[in-house]
Design a protein around this motif. Sequence first.
Motif, PDB file in Angstrom:
ATOM      1  N   PHE A 121      22.769  12.440  38.615  1.00  0.00           N
ATOM      2  CA  PHE A 121      23.624  12.369  37.430  1.00  0.00           C
ATOM      3  C   PHE A 121      23.194  13.403  36.396  1.00  0.00           C
ATOM      4  CE2 PHE A 121      24.276  10.770  33.094  1.00  0.00           C
ATOM      5  CZ  PHE A 121      25.656  10.634  33.079  1.00  0.00           C
ATOM      6  N   ALA A 122      21.890  13.480  36.136  1.00  0.00           N
ATOM      7  CA  ALA A 122      21.391  14.447  35.158  1.00  0.00           C
ATOM      8  C   ALA A 122      21.683  15.874  35.605  1.00  0.00           C
ATOM      9  CB  ALA A 122      19.891  14.261  34.938  1.00  0.00           C
ATOM     10  N   LEU A 123      21.542  16.143  36.905  1.00  0.00           N
ATOM     11  CA  LEU A 123      21.789  17.488  37.408  1.00  0.00           C
ATOM     12  C   LEU A 123      23.275  17.845  37.370  1.00  0.00           C
ATOM     13  CD1 LEU A 123      19.288  17.414  40.395  1.00  0.00           C
ATOM     14  CD2 LEU A 123      19.001  18.589  38.206  1.00  0.00           C
ATOM     15  N   VAL A 124      24.135  16.860  37.591  1.00  0.00           N
ATOM     16  CA  VAL A 124      25.577  17.084  37.449  1.00  0.00           C
ATOM     17  C   VAL A 124      25.908  17.456  36.012  1.00  0.00           C
ATOM     18  CG1 VAL A 124      27.822  15.921  37.407  1.00  0.00           C
ATOM     19  CG2 VAL A 124      26.333  15.679  39.396  1.00  0.00           C
ATOM     20  N   MET A 125      25.362  16.686  35.062  1.00  0.00           N
ATOM     21  CA  MET A 125      25.634  16.953  33.658  1.00  0.00           C
ATOM     22  C   MET A 125      25.006  18.278  33.216  1.00  0.00           C
ATOM     23  SD  MET A 125      27.615  14.568  32.869  1.00  0.00           S
ATOM     24  CE  MET A 125      27.787  15.136  31.175  1.00  0.00           C
ATOM     25  N   MET A 126      23.852  18.590  33.759  1.00  0.00           N
ATOM     26  CA  MET A 126      23.160  19.823  33.395  1.00  0.00           C
ATOM     27  C   MET A 126      23.942  21.046  33.879  1.00  0.00           C
ATOM     28  SD  MET A 126      19.226  20.797  34.333  1.00  0.00           S
ATOM     29  CE  MET A 126      18.701  19.192  33.732  1.00  0.00           C
ATOM     30  N   GLY A 127      24.237  21.074  35.170  1.00  0.00           N
ATOM     31  CA  GLY A 127      24.964  22.212  35.725  1.00  0.00           C
ATOM     32  C   GLY A 127      26.402  22.267  35.261  1.00  0.00           C
ATOM     33  N   GLY A 128      27.068  21.109  35.299  1.00  0.00           N
ATOM     34  CA  GLY A 128      28.460  21.070  34.870  1.00  0.00           C
ATOM     35  C   GLY A 128      28.612  21.347  33.389  1.00  0.00           C
ATOM     36  N   GLY A 129      27.667  20.837  32.592  1.00  0.00           N
ATOM     37  CA  GLY A 129      27.714  21.088  31.154  1.00  0.00           C
ATOM     38  C   GLY A 129      27.542  22.562  30.838  1.00  0.00           C
ATOM     39  N   LEU A 130      26.616  23.202  31.540  1.00  0.00           N
ATOM     40  CA  LEU A 130      26.401  24.633  31.325  1.00  0.00           C
ATOM     41  C   LEU A 130      27.633  25.434  31.750  1.00  0.00           C
ATOM     42  CD1 LEU A 130      24.545  26.914  30.463  1.00  0.00           C
ATOM     43  CD2 LEU A 130      23.544  26.894  32.765  1.00  0.00           C
ATOM     44  N   GLY A 131      28.195  25.075  32.914  1.00  0.00           N
ATOM     45  CA  GLY A 131      29.407  25.758  33.374  1.00  0.00           C
ATOM     46  C   GLY A 131      30.566  25.549  32.417  1.00  0.00           C
ATOM     47  N   SER A 132      30.708  24.314  31.906  1.00  0.00           N
ATOM     48  CA  SER A 132      31.777  24.028  30.956  1.00  0.00           C
ATOM     49  C   SER A 132      31.596  24.808  29.661  1.00  0.00           C
ATOM     50  CB  SER A 132      31.797  22.521  30.664  1.00  0.00           C
ATOM     51  OG  SER A 132      32.729  22.203  29.655  1.00  0.00           O
ATOM     52  N   TRP A 133      30.347  24.955  29.218  1.00  0.00           N
ATOM     53  CA  TRP A 133      30.083  25.722  27.995  1.00  0.00           C
ATOM     54  C   TRP A 133      30.455  27.198  28.184  1.00  0.00           C
ATOM     55  CZ3 TRP A 133      26.620  29.763  26.970  1.00  0.00           C
ATOM     56  CH2 TRP A 133      26.490  30.103  25.614  1.00  0.00           C
ATOM     57  N   GLY A 154      28.381  25.300  38.452  1.00  0.00           N
ATOM     58  CA  GLY A 154      27.193  24.770  37.786  1.00  0.00           C
ATOM     59  C   GLY A 154      26.693  23.503  38.438  1.00  0.00           C
ATOM     60  N   ILE A 155      27.608  22.606  38.803  1.00  0.00           N
ATOM     61  CA  ILE A 155      27.210  21.357  39.466  1.00  0.00           C
ATOM     62  C   ILE A 155      26.598  21.643  40.831  1.00  0.00           C
ATOM     63  CG2 ILE A 155      28.079  19.199  40.444  1.00  0.00           C
ATOM     64  CD1 ILE A 155      30.161  19.170  38.209  1.00  0.00           C
ATOM     65  N   ALA A 156      27.197  22.567  41.580  1.00  0.00           N
ATOM     66  CA  ALA A 156      26.641  22.929  42.887  1.00  0.00           C
ATOM     67  C   ALA A 156      25.242  23.508  42.735  1.00  0.00           C
ATOM     68  CB  ALA A 156      27.558  23.932  43.587  1.00  0.00           C
ATOM     69  N   GLY A 157      25.032  24.280  41.657  1.00  0.00           N
ATOM     70  CA  GLY A 157      23.699  24.803  41.398  1.00  0.00           C
ATOM     71  C   GLY A 157      22.697  23.689  41.167  1.00  0.00           C
ATOM     72  N   GLY A 158      23.104  22.657  40.437  1.00  0.00           N
ATOM     73  CA  GLY A 158      22.228  21.513  40.225  1.00  0.00           C
ATOM     74  C   GLY A 158      21.909  20.802  41.523  1.00  0.00           C
ATOM     75  N   PHE A 159      22.913  20.646  42.380  1.00  0.00           N
ATOM     76  CA  PHE A 159      22.694  19.984  43.663  1.00  0.00           C
ATOM     77  C   PHE A 159      21.876  20.851  44.617  1.00  0.00           C
ATOM     78  CE2 PHE A 159      26.169  16.508  44.064  1.00  0.00           C
ATOM     79  CZ  PHE A 159      25.637  15.894  42.945  1.00  0.00           C
ATOM     80  N   GLY A 160      21.919  22.163  44.424  1.00  0.00           N
ATOM     81  CA  GLY A 160      21.084  23.029  45.254  1.00  0.00           C
ATOM     82  C   GLY A 160      19.623  22.697  45.113  1.00  0.00           C
ATOM     83  N   GLY A 161      19.221  22.274  43.906  1.00  0.00           N
ATOM     84  CA  GLY A 161      17.849  21.835  43.704  1.00  0.00           C
ATOM     85  C   GLY A 161      17.621  20.403  44.151  1.00  0.00           C
TER      86      GLY A 161
END
Length: 421
Positions: A121-133, A154-161
């Motif tokens: 969840f945190a990684l989704v918000m982190m990557g998706g939030g950055l992409g949305s910004w 951005g979300i895919a990047g978070g899931f990559g980790g």
Amino acid sequence: MTHSIPIERPWYRQLLVAAAAIGVAVGVLGLGYLGITGKASEAIFGDPRTEAFSGEWWWIAVTATGGALVALLRPRWKIPEEVPGGVAVIESGTVDHRVAPSWIAIAAISAVAGASLGPSFALVMMGGGLGSWVASRRWVHDDDNARLDVTMAGIAGGFGGAFTSPALGTIVVSELAPIPKDRYVEGILPQLIAATIAFAIYFGVVGTTFLNSFAVPVEEFQTWHLLVGVGLGAAASLLMIVFVLLVKGVQALADKLPQGLARGTICGALVGFVAVALPLTLGAGNDQLSAVIDESASIGAWMLLAVLVGKMVAMALSLATGFMGGNVLPMLFVGGTAGVMIHLTIPDIPYAIAVGAMLAATPGAVIKAPIGLAIIAVLSVGLGPLTAAPVIIAVVTSHLLTTGIVTALKARRASVPDVPT
């Protein structure tokens, strides 16, 4: 001439550059998040313990304090009582970058406090939030596709980790994202770029991978294993239905408590009590599942059943407390533990197939990412092309059966609780 990838368009070339930059940023941020929360949780709770009531009683104070802190911070940061899960966020295709920092902070507190939830969840918000910004700065009015694609990248990047594999992060996101099929290649390329770069950063520093992390013996494939896959898929569907009922029951009991500090403290304390009684219920479940598989013979089937039920109760209590986190990795733990228990109970069912099928089919009952979940399970337990077939059959069976049950209930106008994903 029609191109499947509109590389000739300036906005798409800019999108690929943005995806690469986001991959770098999310890789560093994700590495920091996982590193800090992981080290803090390890310092507090230590390595996984497999014996009943082998936890420390002061853990209850830690989880209760975490629940109280979350209860105080959520209204102050104007976080609504109902927050969509990571899967729901991906399916919506939108992330509000303005709320992402506070949601990530609550998820970090939850992880350190011992919530039975995962980091997705945190990684989704982190990557998706950055992409949305990024999209809000570069593509404000001109292209909906660019805004969606950069958010999903951005979300895919978070899931990559999270999954420590660029392919898995990309496949899971592409299955869930609301990108039209005629734009599949166009949309998946930015995701793959971001996930690959984030994975390279994570693996380059940590040097480990989620794949092949479970030492499970793989037996030679036989045709009747395909029928085993059907049976395991049905078992996974039943397990998910039990989990949904548990969540509904725990939430109903929690609703009788005063909202706010009292509920957060009491439910948080109960999360700690479950952890003291069954330490394997702590955290996301990846390390704990390794312990279950490595020490399954000494743990025994009945103890695994207790851990299975305890984990689902702990997840339900964590959600009732107000903790925030992902449910994907905890569901993988539930499925994998169920698979070990099934093999111990029915030894004729091959170990790797039991674990792999239940690992994928349990979350696959409700999460619309069958390919990604099947690949996670197959690679995690080291299955080959033939032995992977029962796993895929189990995922399909589980999802179809669960969908059929839910559809039948809705046709009867029965109330069907939402599944936390």
